[in-house]
Design an enzyme around this catalytic site. Structure first.
Site, PDB file in Angstrom:
ATOM      1  N   LYS A  82       0.915  -1.298  -0.061  1.00 14.76           N
ATOM      2  CA  LYS A  82      -0.202   0.084   0.080  1.00 14.76           C
ATOM      3  C   LYS A  82       0.978   1.221  -0.077  1.00 14.76           C
ATOM      4  O   LYS A  82       0.729   2.253  -0.827  1.00 14.76           O
ATOM      5  CB  LYS A  82      -0.932   0.097   1.286  1.00 14.76           C
ATOM      6  CG  LYS A  82      -1.657   1.344   1.597  1.00 14.76           C
ATOM      7  CD  LYS A  82      -2.447   1.386   2.690  1.00 14.76           C
ATOM      8  CE  LYS A  82      -1.615   1.576   3.963  1.00 14.76           C
ATOM      9  NZ  LYS A  82      -1.436   2.929   4.543  1.00 14.76           N
ATOM     10  N   ASN A  83       1.722   1.329   0.782  1.00 17.76           N
ATOM     11  CA  ASN A  83       2.592   2.482   1.026  1.00 17.76           C
ATOM     12  C   ASN A  83       3.533   2.840  -0.161  1.00 17.76           C
ATOM     13  O   ASN A  83       4.225   3.668  -0.276  1.00 17.76           O
ATOM     14  CB  ASN A  83       3.235   2.590   2.355  1.00 17.76           C
ATOM     15  CG  ASN A  83       2.319   2.662   3.466  1.00 17.76           C
ATOM     16  OD1 ASN A  83       1.085   2.917   3.225  1.00 17.76           O
ATOM     17  ND2 ASN A  83       2.544   2.556   4.974  1.00 17.76           N
ATOM     18  N   CYS A 117      -4.421  12.687  13.319  1.00 21.00           N
ATOM     19  CA  CYS A 117      -5.374  11.480  13.193  1.00 21.00           C
ATOM     20  C   CYS A 117      -5.231  10.948  14.557  1.00 21.00           C
ATOM     21  O   CYS A 117      -4.254  11.161  15.368  1.00 21.00           O
ATOM     22  CB  CYS A 117      -5.251  10.606  12.058  1.00 21.00           C
ATOM     23  SG  CYS A 117      -3.717  10.034  11.884  1.00 21.00           S
ATOM     24  N   ARG A 147       0.583  14.244  12.995  1.00 22.13           N
ATOM     25  CA  ARG A 147       0.917  14.394  11.677  1.00 22.13           C
ATOM     26  C   ARG A 147       1.008  15.666  10.751  1.00 22.13           C
ATOM     27  O   ARG A 147       0.172  15.739  10.044  1.00 22.13           O
ATOM     28  CB  ARG A 147      -0.242  13.476  11.057  1.00 22.13           C
ATOM     29  CG  ARG A 147      -0.101  11.949  11.780  1.00 22.13           C
ATOM     30  CD  ARG A 147      -0.575  10.756  11.088  1.00 22.13           C
ATOM     31  NE  ARG A 147       0.112  10.350  10.141  1.00 22.13           N
ATOM     32  CZ  ARG A 147      -0.088   9.301   9.110  1.00 22.13           C
ATOM     33  NH1 ARG A 147      -1.227   8.909   9.341  1.00 22.13           N
ATOM     34  NH2 ARG A 147       0.827   8.933   8.402  1.00 22.13           N
ATOM     35  N   ASP A 176       4.374   0.516  11.988  1.00 23.08           N
ATOM     36  CA  ASP A 176       3.318  -0.291  11.387  1.00 23.08           C
ATOM     37  C   ASP A 176       3.194  -1.570  11.878  1.00 23.08           C
ATOM     38  O   ASP A 176       1.878  -2.291  11.774  1.00 23.08           O
ATOM     39  CB  ASP A 176       3.286  -0.065  10.072  1.00 23.08           C
ATOM     40  CG  ASP A 176       3.235   1.411   9.476  1.00 23.08           C
ATOM     41  OD1 ASP A 176       2.593   2.213  10.184  1.00 23.08           O
ATOM     42  OD2 ASP A 176       3.306   1.529   8.211  1.00 23.08           O
ATOM     43  N   ARG A 204      -8.656  -0.525   4.294  1.00 18.60           N
ATOM     44  CA  ARG A 204      -7.858   0.487   3.802  1.00 18.60           C
ATOM     45  C   ARG A 204      -6.552  -0.068   3.425  1.00 18.60           C
ATOM     46  O   ARG A 204      -5.791   0.605   2.448  1.00 18.60           O
ATOM     47  CB  ARG A 204      -7.456   1.773   4.955  1.00 18.60           C
ATOM     48  CG  ARG A 204      -8.807   2.558   5.107  1.00 18.60           C
ATOM     49  CD  ARG A 204      -8.346   3.948   5.814  1.00 18.60           C
ATOM     50  NE  ARG A 204      -7.040   4.245   5.528  1.00 18.60           N
ATOM     51  CZ  ARG A 204      -5.858   4.183   6.494  1.00 18.60           C
ATOM     52  NH1 ARG A 204      -6.147   4.439   7.684  1.00 18.60           N
ATOM     53  NH2 ARG A 204      -4.725   4.480   6.261  1.00 18.60           N
TER      54      ARG A 204
HETATM   55  N1  EPU Z   1       6.678  14.556  10.659  1.00 14.17           N
HETATM   56  C1  EPU Z   1       6.952  15.658  10.710  1.00 14.17           C
HETATM   57  N2  EPU Z   1       6.670  16.596   9.726  1.00 14.17           N
HETATM   58  C2  EPU Z   1       6.149  16.274   8.459  1.00 14.17           C
HETATM   59  C3  EPU Z   1       5.943  14.843   8.190  1.00 14.17           C
HETATM   60  C4  EPU Z   1       6.361  14.073   9.259  1.00 14.17           C
HETATM   61  O1  EPU Z   1       7.268  16.175  11.945  1.00 14.17           O
HETATM   62  O2  EPU Z   1       6.250  17.035   7.467  1.00 14.17           O
HETATM   63  C5  EPU Z   1       6.655  13.458  11.650  1.00 14.17           C
HETATM   64  C6  EPU Z   1       5.589  12.684  11.857  1.00 14.17           C
HETATM   65  O3  EPU Z   1       4.544  13.378  12.596  1.00 14.17           O
HETATM   66  C7  EPU Z   1       5.994  11.421  12.423  1.00 14.17           C
HETATM   67  C8  EPU Z   1       7.509  11.201  11.745  1.00 14.17           C
HETATM   68  O4  EPU Z   1       7.700  12.680  11.169  1.00 14.17           O
HETATM   69  O5  EPU Z   1       6.428  11.499  13.619  1.00 14.17           O
HETATM   70  C9  EPU Z   1       7.276  10.235  10.504  1.00 14.17           C
HETATM   71  O6  EPU Z   1       6.567  10.289   9.512  1.00 14.17           O
HETATM   72  P1  EPU Z   1       6.206  10.164   8.195  1.00 14.17           P
HETATM   73  O7  EPU Z   1       6.061  11.473   7.323  1.00 14.17           O
HETATM   74  O8  EPU Z   1       7.562   9.326   7.886  1.00 14.17           O
HETATM   75  O9  EPU Z   1       4.992   9.257   7.881  1.00 14.17           O
HETATM   76  P2  EPU Z   1       4.058   9.513   6.410  1.00 14.17           P
HETATM   77  O10 EPU Z   1       4.927   9.247   5.302  1.00 14.17           O
HETATM   78  O11 EPU Z   1       2.821  10.499   6.515  1.00 14.17           O
HETATM   79  C10 EPU Z   1       4.109   6.802   6.089  1.00 14.17           C
HETATM   80  C11 EPU Z   1       3.161   5.725   6.066  1.00 14.17           C
HETATM   81  C12 EPU Z   1       2.864   5.344   7.517  1.00 14.17           C
HETATM   82  C13 EPU Z   1       3.760   5.069   8.264  1.00 14.17           C
HETATM   83  C14 EPU Z   1       4.905   6.141   8.211  1.00 14.17           C
HETATM   84  C15 EPU Z   1       6.158   5.729   8.923  1.00 14.17           C
HETATM   85  C16 EPU Z   1       2.092   5.988   3.960  1.00 14.17           C
HETATM   86  C17 EPU Z   1       0.877   6.159   3.139  1.00 14.17           C
HETATM   87  N3  EPU Z   1       2.044   5.916   5.112  1.00 14.17           N
HETATM   88  O12 EPU Z   1       3.491   8.063   6.644  1.00 14.17           O
HETATM   89  O13 EPU Z   1       1.744   4.311   7.279  1.00 14.17           O
HETATM   90  O14 EPU Z   1       3.528   4.538   9.577  1.00 14.17           O
HETATM   91  O15 EPU Z   1       5.158   6.429   7.060  1.00 14.17           O
HETATM   92  O16 EPU Z   1       6.693   4.704   8.414  1.00 14.17           O
HETATM   93  O17 EPU Z   1       3.098   5.639   3.223  1.00 14.17           O
HETATM   94  C18 EPU Z   1      -0.049   2.831   7.578  1.00 14.17           C
HETATM   95  O18 EPU Z   1       0.156   2.166   6.799  1.00 14.17           O
HETATM   96  O19 EPU Z   1      -0.590   2.399   8.731  1.00 14.17           O
HETATM   97  C19 EPU Z   1       0.849   4.019   7.845  1.00 14.17           C
HETATM   98  C20 EPU Z   1       0.388   4.813   8.899  1.00 14.17           C
END
Ligand code: EPU
Length: 404
Positions: A6-7, A99, A104, A290, A382
């Site tokens: 998915k990711n 969320c 996030r 995850d 999802r």
């Molecule tokens: N963060 C910031 N600022 C930003 C972006 C992120 O502070 O602009 C922080 C977040 O709050 C968090 C950390 O950085 O503490 C890591 O977040 P990241 O941005 O890596 O998460 P994401 O890219 O939004 C993806 C996956 C998530 C998975 C995370 C971490 C997708 C669609 N989602 O989210 O997947 O947990 O990376 O590996 O790729 C899931 O599949 O259940 C899921 C939540």
């Protein structure tokens, strides 16, 4: 058989917006998040067609700014920002809220896109980004909790069509970032170093259509591995990538679970007693956030005390109170969960709060005595393709009482 990740597929679908030519994506999992993303692409003017697990997308022209309601519903849709900016010089997405797993923010995405020259404003809950021509830059994308996966994806996609060279320092190293980089390179981009903390992108004028097979879902594989260990059963994971699963397999072995490779498949079984293990979630190649909820169920069944520390998302412990309803003894202390395992779980009605928490509740229900009813299972659809069907094939007694 492990489905496509998915990711990985969500940002890859977004990347198809970077070209007017047709793209073909294989091994696309049948998930509600994928269908959402397909609708978002359609609302931007792309034609989208599913043929089993093969997705045909062509964004010949970008028309409009997308369906806000759809974009608002799925956090992953933030990764259309980079490709839209790269292709058209403007993008608008709804500012994602927090969320259940934490705040996030998207400040790092915006910092990266600003470094490439985008002007960004936030107005009435929307992020408006515009640029005449993106230009390469050196930028640092590390945040308080480490790198950002989708932030890295966004900047990489925008930089693919920027003028000059972009260097992302403290880039996310997740296999999903590498898969996206491979797709971009198949489209004619010049991305080097994906999978390491430094990614260099040399902008090109145009990208062309490409065909790509999505990597297998390491989180789905880990979830089934934990389910087998929790129920004292056995599972053969076909199509999984053991090289993406080192941290999870290592912890399972430490916990007394047998992990064997047999050709292209992985066999997971539990023969002996389980041992408690301490786990801290970290960016790749550390233990994935995850899989934190699922492994907590295993530890709740394991005699002894284990400490599970969540370092990526601040409040990703919503499953704890639901697991308590099944009889698990878990206390939260700051970012850690102290699990006193070994007691029996007994079935009860529980409620899913997010995708991985629902997977954990399903595993707990399978291991518990009696019947467990998990409500709000739309969360699970999802991100898990036909989880109930796959579990039934493995001998689980699980049925869906509402149509997906
Ligand atoms: N963060 C910031 N600022 C930003 C972006 C992120 O502070 O602009 C922080 C977040 O709050 C968090 C950390 O950085 O503490 C890591 O977040 P990241 O941005 O890596 O998460 P994401 O890219 O939004 C993806 C996956 C998530 C998975 C995370 C971490 C997708 C669609 N989602 O989210 O997947 O947990 O990376 O590996 O790729 C899931 O599949 O259940 C899921 C939540």
């Amino acid at each position: 058989m492990i489905s496509g990740a998915k990711n990985a597929v969500l940002p890859i679908m977004a990347a198809t917006l970077l070209t007017s030519e047709p793209c073909i994506i294989r091994r696309v999992p049948n998930l509600s998040d994928v269908r959402f993303m397909a609708q978002i692409l359609e609302s931007l003017g792309a034609t989208v067609r599913f043929d089993g697990d093969v997705l045909h997308v062509q964004a010949a022209k970008i028309t409009g700014v997308g369906d806000y309601e759809l974009i608002r519903k799925m956090r992953g849709s933030v990764c259309i920002l980079g490709p839209l900016l790269g292709r058209t010089g403007k993008a608008m997405v709804s500012m994602p809220g927090g969320c259940v797993i934490g705040a996030r923010p998207i400040d790092l995405h915006l910092k990266g896109l600003k470094a490439l020259g985008a002007k960004i404003s936030i107005d009435k809950g929307y992020v408006n980004a515009a640029v005449r021509k993106l230009r390469g830059a050196e930028l640092f994308l590390g945040g308080r909790s480490g790198p950002t996966v989708l932030g890295t994806a966004n900047v990489m996609m925008a930089a693919a069509l920027a003028g000059g060279i972009t260097v992302i320092e403290s880039a996310a190293c997740e296999p999903e970032v590498v898969d996206l980089a491979n797709f971009l390179n198949d489209m004619g981009a010049k991305v080097c170093g994906a999978g390491s903390p430094t990614i260099t992108i040399t902008g090109v004028k145009k990208l062309h259509g490409a065909e790509h097979e999505v990597i297998p879902d390491r989180i789905e594989a880990a979830t089934f591995a934990v389910a087998a260990a929790a129920t004292g059963g056995e599972v053969t994971l076909r199509g999984a990538r053991p090289d993406h699963l080192h941290a999870v397999l290592d912890k399972l072995k430490e916990a007394g679970v047998t992990v064997e490779r047999s050709g292209a498949a992985l066999n997971i079984s539990r023969k002996g007693k389980l041992k408690p293990v301490d786990i801290t979630t970290l960016p790749y190649s550390g233990f994935p956030t995850d899989v934190q909820a699922q492994i907590m169920v295993l530890m709740a069944l394991t005699p002894g005390i284990s400490i599970i520390t969540e370092r990526i998302f601040e409040s990703r412990f919503m499953h704890v109170s639901e697991l308590a309803r099944l009889g698990a003894d878990i206390a939260i202390e700051g970012p850690s969960a102290i699990v006193k395992g070994g007691g029996h779980l007994s079935g009860a009605p529980v409620m899913a709060s997010d995708l991985r928490a629902s997977a954990a509740l399903v595993i707990a229900g399978l291991a518990a005595r009696g019947t467990t009813e998990v409500s709000r299972v739309y969360h699970i659809d999802r991100g898990y393709e036909n989880i109930d069907g796959k579990l039934r094939k493995l001998g689980a007694r699980i049925e869906r009482t509402e149509a997906p």
